[in-house]
Structures are given as C-alpha cells and as structure tokens.
Design an enzyme around this catalytic site. Structure first.
Site, PDB file in Angstrom:
ATOM      1  N   LYS A 159      23.210 -29.251   7.407  1.00 48.40           N
ATOM      2  CA  LYS A 159      24.411 -28.524   7.028  1.00 48.40           C
ATOM      3  C   LYS A 159      25.363 -28.916   6.254  1.00 48.40           C
ATOM      4  CE  LYS A 159      27.623 -25.892   9.875  1.00 48.40           C
ATOM      5  NZ  LYS A 159      27.781 -25.205  11.174  1.00 48.40           N
ATOM      6  N   ARG A 162      34.675 -18.344   9.399  1.00 51.72           N
ATOM      7  CA  ARG A 162      35.730 -18.747  10.180  1.00 51.72           C
ATOM      8  C   ARG A 162      36.925 -17.602  10.440  1.00 51.72           C
ATOM      9  NH1 ARG A 162      35.750 -24.885   7.361  1.00 51.72           N
ATOM     10  NH2 ARG A 162      33.600 -25.248   8.053  1.00 51.72           N
ATOM     11  N   LYS A 167      35.762 -30.737   7.963  1.00 48.76           N
ATOM     12  CA  LYS A 167      34.435 -31.005   8.926  1.00 48.76           C
ATOM     13  C   LYS A 167      33.736 -32.075   8.009  1.00 48.76           C
ATOM     14  CE  LYS A 167      34.181 -26.570  11.339  1.00 48.76           C
ATOM     15  NZ  LYS A 167      33.535 -25.469  11.947  1.00 48.76           N
ATOM     16  N   GLU A 197      17.947 -36.474   7.596  1.00 48.28           N
ATOM     17  CA  GLU A 197      18.741 -35.789   8.665  1.00 48.28           C
ATOM     18  C   GLU A 197      17.428 -34.826   9.330  1.00 48.28           C
ATOM     19  OE1 GLU A 197      21.054 -35.010  10.270  1.00 48.28           O
ATOM     20  OE2 GLU A 197      22.773 -35.862   9.384  1.00 48.28           O
ATOM     21  N   LYS A 234      21.356 -25.014   5.382  1.00 48.85           N
ATOM     22  CA  LYS A 234      22.580 -24.050   5.363  1.00 48.85           C
ATOM     23  C   LYS A 234      23.729 -24.575   4.506  1.00 48.85           C
ATOM     24  CE  LYS A 234      26.078 -22.385   8.479  1.00 48.85           C
ATOM     25  NZ  LYS A 234      26.606 -22.515   9.751  1.00 48.85           N
ATOM     26  N   SER A 245      28.351 -16.463   5.349  1.00 52.56           N
ATOM     27  CA  SER A 245      29.303 -15.369   5.085  1.00 52.56           C
ATOM     28  C   SER A 245      29.798 -15.499   3.680  1.00 52.56           C
ATOM     29  CB  SER A 245      30.472 -15.876   6.170  1.00 52.56           C
ATOM     30  OG  SER A 245      30.880 -16.854   5.909  1.00 52.56           O
ATOM     31  N   TYR A 247      23.223 -11.876   7.190  1.00 46.87           N
ATOM     32  CA  TYR A 247      24.086 -10.535   7.475  1.00 46.87           C
ATOM     33  C   TYR A 247      23.698  -9.308   6.957  1.00 46.87           C
ATOM     34  CZ  TYR A 247      26.949 -14.104   9.098  1.00 46.87           C
ATOM     35  OH  TYR A 247      27.333 -15.664   9.595  1.00 46.87           O
TER      36      TYR A 247
HETATM   37  C1  PBG Z   1      29.736 -23.603  13.211  1.00 41.79           C
HETATM   38  C2  PBG Z   1      29.274 -22.574  12.450  1.00 41.79           C
HETATM   39  C3  PBG Z   1      29.632 -22.008  11.144  1.00 41.79           C
HETATM   40  C4  PBG Z   1      28.731 -21.034  10.735  1.00 41.79           C
HETATM   41  C5  PBG Z   1      27.822 -21.110  11.516  1.00 41.79           C
HETATM   42  N1  PBG Z   1      27.982 -21.894  12.590  1.00 41.79           N
HETATM   43  C6  PBG Z   1      30.795 -22.807  10.322  1.00 41.79           C
HETATM   44  C7  PBG Z   1      31.198 -24.082  10.402  1.00 41.79           C
HETATM   45  O1  PBG Z   1      30.588 -24.853  10.474  1.00 41.79           O
HETATM   46  O2  PBG Z   1      32.656 -23.845  10.240  1.00 41.79           O
HETATM   47  C8  PBG Z   1      28.748 -20.565   9.371  1.00 41.79           C
HETATM   48  C9  PBG Z   1      28.077 -19.455   9.278  1.00 41.79           C
HETATM   49  C10 PBG Z   1      28.481 -18.483   8.004  1.00 41.79           C
HETATM   50  O3  PBG Z   1      29.526 -18.788   7.330  1.00 41.79           O
HETATM   51  O4  PBG Z   1      27.765 -17.599   7.934  1.00 41.79           O
HETATM   52  N2  PBG Z   1      29.309 -24.305  14.163  1.00 41.79           N
END
Ligand code: PBG
Length: 341
Positions: free
Chosen positions: A210, A220, A233, A249, A264, A290, A329
């Site tokens: 990720k 968010r 992050k 990983e 991701k 998203s 989505y």
């Molecule tokens: C957080 C999490 C995130 C997403 C899924 N779980 C965002 C982040 O790491 O800040 C993002 C999913 C998306 O953007 O559709 N644990």
C-alpha cells in the site's frame, strides 16, 4: 469475397495481426481475459442514522449510507452476483479519540452492519478493514507518540490494537479481515489472535503493498479523516518509487499467514500487480481507489471521456495485469453493465 486486385502498394506480410480483429466474433475468440461479477468487491461507506444517504462530494454516484440502507445495498450486491462488500465507517467526531477506542466498540458502525447483513444475506462475503484511521482524532492508522512537533506512529503498540479491532469485527461476523495499516508484523499477530479465538476460517486479505498516495483524497473526505490528519503517512505507507520493496512486503505478509494480498492504489501500480502475481501466485487483488474513481467520473461528467467505457477498460486492465479481483466503487455499475451484456 474475392481478393482485391494486387497492387504495387500491397505489402508482402507473413503476419497481419488485424485479421484476428476483423469482426466481433473473431475478437471474442481470441480474447485473453474476461471480467465477470465474480471479480468485484464493492467498498461501502457507512454513517449513523436511519434511511440516510449522504453523497460524497468528490465521488459522484457514491453515498455514505446508514446501516439499514447498507442492508439494501447488500441486497443489490446479492442480486448483481457481487461476491463481497467491504465497509468503511464515517465516525462521528465526538466518538474519535487519540487511541481510536471506537474501533473496539462491539456496536460500532462496522459491527452493526456486519450483523445486520449477515442475518439477511449469510452468503454475501463481508470484508472488514483493519486500521485505526476512521476512529483516531489525529487521522493516523496507528497509535501515535507526540513530542513537540514530532509525531511517531508506534508499530508494536499499534499491532496489539489492531488485533483487538480484528477480533471485534470477526465476532460481529466479518468473513475477511483486511489490514490496511501497513504496520510491521500485523498479519501474523492478527492470524494468531483469530486462531486463538477459534476463527480458523476467517480469511486475511492483506493490504500488502500500500503506497503513500495522493489518490486517497476523496476517501479521507468521505470518512472525515482528511481535515484531522496530522502530517502524512509516509513512515508506514510505501514510497511510490519502489517496486522491489513491494515484493518483500508481500513475501512477509504471506509468511505471516495472509490468504490473499492486495496492491493499492490500482491503475498507477499495474506493474506491481503483475510482479506480485508472477512471483507468488497467490490470490492478488487491486484497489481502484477513490481518486481513481473521481478522475474517471469527473472527466465523464465533463463529457471529456465516455465514463462507462473508461470504467470497463480500467477494470479489464486489472485482470490483464494479473489481478484476481478488484475493490472498486464502480462495482454495482460494472455489475449492472455485465448483466445487461
Ligand atoms: C486507511 C485506508 C485508506 C483507504 C482504505 N483504507 C486511506 C488511507 O490510507 O489514508 C483508501 C481507499 C480509497 O482511497 O478509496 N486505512
């Protein structure tokens, strides 16, 4: 049909790849990948209330839904043959604290949604995300230590918290635990915790690779964690420049007992999906996040691209790259299109 007359301009070609594309039946015969509804996991945003749907500004067509409405969405998933849905809660600000305590509340939104949907649709797969960010006042996925301006995300303390969160979700009926936090060692610890309580069949879908990505922006917003987030992050999510590290990983998460792994975001990281699939041969998922959804929808709403076609093209791209499935989505819309044929 007779051949057109030979002309001086005719090329003497041994191969004319266009022959296999000359008609729809011919293209169907040589098609390498297919997308079906079996490939889709539908992420749902949850809010408090009843009969409530609140649109997500940057995600046209996506609403945050109350638990009763989530049950209706689950019904839609079943009707559309979508195998699984995943939950993401919008937590009321007064329920957030530094430790993300609401994550352990056995009647939090995710747990209520799991119970309500399991009761009506026991055959629908329920995926519960594990990470503290929906519940923390600082918006981080883990526990933090603050010294002046210095913010440290604590690894081992967080892992203990994530195990508690995962068990809370498994007790509520989650079928798949999906740690999205990127702490070291969390998959092994969660596996051990689940097994100790007898949840031997609860699967772990690890967000193994990720990345620290700008494409999470609309998510968010949907969770209300954006304004809250202190800093970024990058001390736990991966550097977008790295590919080899993704393989390390994934190797660790599989050693620790992950049943399935995820990459991701999605489209910007198709190379990683291919490498992960080739290297390990495990069920590999992509998360079309998203921001990816927002880009396609925004361009489509402006009339700049054909939204339906761009959606289907993006989804088949994941299959071509080696993904076994996609969290998207677009899931209900794509499933409807697939059903119509
Ligand atoms: C957080 C999490 C995130 C997403 C899924 N779980 C965002 C982040 O790491 O800040 C993002 C999913 C998306 O953007 O559709 N644990």
């Amino acid at each position: 049909m007779t051949n057109p007359p030979a002309s001086a301009s005719r090329l003497d070609l041994a191969h004319r790849p266009r022959r296999n594309r000359k008609a729809e039946w011919a293209r169907r015969l040589v098609r390498e990948r297919v997308l079906t509804t079996d490939d889709l996991i539908w992420p749902l945003f949850l809010i408090e209330g009843e009969k409530s749907r609140v649109p997500v500004a940057a995600m046209p067509g996506v609403d945050r839904v109350s638990v009763d409405e989530a049950v209706r969405e689950a019904e839609r998933a079943v009707r559309l043959d979508i195998p699984a849905i995943a939950f993401f809660p919008y937590t009321e600000p007064h329920l957030k604290d530094e430790h993300g305590t609401e994550a352990y509340n056995e009647t939090n939104l995710v747990c209520r949604a799991c119970r309500a949907i399991k009761k009506e649709f026991p055959d629908l797969g329920l995926v519960a995300d594990v990470a503290l960010d929906p519940y923390t006042s600082h918006g981080h996925d883990g526990l933090v230590r603050e010294r002046g301006d210095d913010l440290t995300i604590l690894n081992d303390e967080t892992v203990a918290a994530l195990v508690r969160q995962a068990l809370n979700q498994a007790r509520a009926g989650a079928d798949v635990i999906a740690p999205s936090d990127m702490m070291d060692g969390r998959v092994g610890a969660i596996r051990e915790g689940l097994d100790a309580e007898g949840f031997l069949d609860v699967q772990i879908l690890a967000y193994a690779a990720k990345y620290a990505s700008a494409f999470y922006g609309p998510f968010r917003d949907a969770l209300g964690s954006k304004g809250a987030l202190k800093g970024d992050k990058r001390t736990y999510q991966m550097d977008p420049a790295n590919g080899d590290e993704a393989l390390r990983e994934v190797a660790l998460d599989l050693e620790e007992g992950a049943d399935m792994v995820m990459v991701k975001p999605g489209l910007p990281y198709l190379d990683i999906i291919r490498r992960v699939k080739d290297a390990f041969g495990f069920p590999t998922f992509a998360y079309q996040v998203s921001g990816e959804y927002a880009m396609i929808m925004a361009a489509a709403q402006n009339g700049w691209i054909d939204g339906d076609k761009a959606m289907m093209e993006s989804l088949i791209a994941f299959k071509r790259a080696g993904a076994d499935g996609v969290l998207t989505y677009f899931a209900p819309r794509a499933a409807e299109k697939l059903k119509r044929g």
